[in-house]
Design an enzyme around this catalytic site. Structure first.
Site, mmCIF file in Angstrom:
data_model
loop_
_atom_site.group_PDB
_atom_site.id
_atom_site.type_symbol
_atom_site.label_atom_id
_atom_site.label_comp_id
_atom_site.label_asym_id
_atom_site.label_seq_id
_atom_site.Cartn_x
_atom_site.Cartn_y
_atom_site.Cartn_z
ATOM 1 N N GLY A 1 -3.771 5.253 -5.634
ATOM 2 C CA GLY A 1 -3.156 5.951 -4.512
ATOM 3 C C GLY A 1 -1.662 5.708 -4.506
ATOM 4 O O GLY A 1 -1.181 4.718 -5.070
ATOM 5 N N GLN B 1 6.916 5.305 -1.589
ATOM 6 C CA GLN B 1 6.902 4.437 -2.766
ATOM 7 C C GLN B 1 7.735 4.984 -3.922
ATOM 8 O O GLN B 1 8.035 4.256 -4.869
ATOM 9 C CB GLN B 1 5.464 4.188 -3.244
ATOM 10 C CG GLN B 1 4.680 3.320 -2.284
ATOM 11 C CD GLN B 1 3.298 3.045 -2.820
ATOM 12 O OE1 GLN B 1 2.403 3.868 -2.682
ATOM 13 N NE2 GLN B 1 3.123 1.905 -3.459
ATOM 14 N N CYS C 1 -0.862 -3.587 -4.502
ATOM 15 C CA CYS C 1 -0.001 -2.446 -4.179
ATOM 16 C C CYS C 1 1.036 -2.317 -5.280
ATOM 17 O O CYS C 1 1.571 -3.330 -5.738
ATOM 18 C CB CYS C 1 0.677 -2.680 -2.836
ATOM 19 S SG CYS C 1 1.836 -1.387 -2.361
ATOM 20 N N LEU C 2 1.319 -1.091 -5.672
ATOM 21 C CA LEU C 2 2.287 -0.880 -6.751
ATOM 22 C C LEU C 2 3.698 -1.299 -6.333
ATOM 23 O O LEU C 2 4.564 -1.450 -7.180
ATOM 24 C CB LEU C 2 2.270 0.587 -7.190
ATOM 25 C CG LEU C 2 0.936 1.052 -7.803
ATOM 26 C CD1 LEU C 2 0.928 2.562 -7.995
ATOM 27 C CD2 LEU C 2 0.664 0.352 -9.128
ATOM 28 N N HIS D 1 -4.716 2.224 3.328
ATOM 29 C CA HIS D 1 -3.565 1.598 2.655
ATOM 30 C C HIS D 1 -2.411 2.608 2.542
ATOM 31 O O HIS D 1 -1.258 2.286 2.835
ATOM 32 C CB HIS D 1 -4.022 1.117 1.272
ATOM 33 C CG HIS D 1 -2.960 0.488 0.430
ATOM 34 N ND1 HIS D 1 -2.957 -0.850 0.104
ATOM 35 C CD2 HIS D 1 -1.865 1.017 -0.178
ATOM 36 C CE1 HIS D 1 -1.903 -1.128 -0.658
ATOM 37 N NE2 HIS D 1 -1.219 -0.001 -0.849
ATOM 38 N N GLU D 2 -2.733 3.839 2.132
ATOM 39 C CA GLU D 2 -1.677 4.837 1.918
ATOM 40 C C GLU D 2 -1.113 5.341 3.258
ATOM 41 O O GLU D 2 0.091 5.542 3.384
ATOM 42 C CB GLU D 2 -2.187 6.018 1.075
ATOM 43 C CG GLU D 2 -2.758 5.650 -0.297
ATOM 44 C CD GLU D 2 -1.863 4.730 -1.120
ATOM 45 O OE1 GLU D 2 -0.629 4.771 -0.942
ATOM 46 O OE2 GLU D 2 -2.404 3.956 -1.933
ATOM 47 N N HIS E 1 1.436 3.041 4.595
ATOM 48 C CA HIS E 1 2.764 3.194 3.987
ATOM 49 C C HIS E 1 3.619 4.168 4.800
ATOM 50 O O HIS E 1 4.829 3.990 4.917
ATOM 51 C CB HIS E 1 2.641 3.741 2.558
ATOM 52 C CG HIS E 1 2.442 2.692 1.516
ATOM 53 N ND1 HIS E 1 3.348 1.681 1.294
ATOM 54 C CD2 HIS E 1 1.460 2.505 0.605
ATOM 55 C CE1 HIS E 1 2.920 0.913 0.291
ATOM 56 N NE2 HIS E 1 1.773 1.392 -0.140
#
Ligand SMILES: *[C@@H]1O[C@H](CO)[C@@H](O)[C@H](O)[C@H]1NC(C)=O
Ligand SMILES: *[C@@H]1O[C@H](CO)[C@@H](O)[C@H](O)[C@H]1NC(C)=O
Ligand SMILES: *[C@@H]1O[C@H](CO)[C@@H](O)[C@H](O)[C@H]1NC(C)=O
Length: 254
Positions: free
Chosen positions: A112, A117, A174-175, A215-216, A219
């Site tokens: 995701g 991001q 997380c990226l 999670h997304e 953000h």
């Protein structure tokens, strides 16, 4: 959100070579080699890129240069992202941002990605989960996590609601953050929003897919998983398979 390690975490650490081979780096290599023919003929200074009107990716010598994933500390990750205006949804700019996000997510690889991001303050998320991200020998963990593959989803201006009081504790990565920690997430959610062409959509999600959505969507409100993790569960990737500290709650459904 990060892909493979999430499952690898609990029972074993995937050796780096196997991980690279299995998860998209092969594809990345292909993309690079197919564009290298144009590169050699034109590039002398390496900065011959042309800025695209969209304001997100760059066209370098005929090949996409993907935007970078920004890391924790970058203000855009800690602020509320802006709504995508209805009149903007089908615009070239927004379509290009979405395409960039999909490419960046797949290259990482991740399951995701939210627009902040890649440094863009817009309420856009993309997500997908694939069989090959899930490891082979860990069926029990997958079942416990309620993790199954699903097709690419693009959601603009998502609004997330929990549908039940069921929740579960699992590790997340997380990226934009180096490390992992345990986060409690709802198990059943409903998300309303718009698809990439501005058509209203509504989805019910459970288990791991519901986790990715939470999670997304977080953000987009400037919240990283570390802002809501279970204390004392954060660890470096090298130590991802170490047991939880004494007193930490058990993983799994609540
Ligand atoms: C969830 O919990 C709250 C209070 O903790 C309760 O009021 C509510 O009825 C519960 N909802 C469901 C769907 O069980
Ligand atoms: C989502 O679940 C609700 C029941 O909780 C159901 O009424 C609705 O049709 C479902 N929506 C979709 C898109 O499956
Ligand atoms: C954590 O990782 C480091 C390597 O970065 C290693 O030296 C250390 O032994 C690991 N900790 C444990 C408890 O294994």
């Amino acid at each position: 959100m990060e892909a493979v390690q999430l499952v690898a975490l609990r029972l074993r650490v995937v050796p780096v070579a196997a991980y690279l081979l299995r998860n998209g780096v092969v594809m990345h290599g292909c993309l690079r080699s197919s564009s290298s023919t144009t590169t050699t003929t034109t590039s002398t200074n390496g900065m011959a890129g042309k800025r695209m009107s969209s304001g997100s990716g760059w066209l370098m010598d005929g090949a996409w240069k993907l935007p970078k994933i920004v890391k924790a500390g970058e203000p855009v990750l800690h602020e509320r992202a802006k709504e995508v205006e209805a009149s903007e949804m089908k615009s070239e700019r927004v379509q290009k941002i979405i395409d960039d996000m999909i490419r960046v997510m797949r290259k990482a690889p991740g399951v995701g990605l939210a627009a902040p991001q890649i440094g863009i303050s817009l309420r856009i998320i993309v997500l997908e989960d694939k069989e090959e991200y899930m490891g082979y020998d860990d069926e029990e963990a997958l079942k416990e996590q309620d993790r199954r593959p699903f097709h690419l989803m693009v959601i603009l201006n998502p609004k997330l609601k929990k549908k039940t009081n069921r929740s579960a504790l699992f590790f997340e990565g997380c990226l934009s953050v180096v490390g992992y920690a345990v986060v409690e997430r709802h198990l059943d959610v409903e998300v309303e929003g718009f698809d990439r062409y501005g058509k209203p959509i509504k989805i019910n999600a459970t288990g791991w897919q519901a986790r990715i959505l939470q999670h997304e969507c977080d953000h987009l409100d400037g919240t990283l998983y570390v802002d809501k993790m279970v204390p004392r569960t954060f660890r470096a990737p090298e130590n991802s398979s170490k047991p939880l500290a004494r007193g930490c709650p058990k993983l799994g459904p609540r």
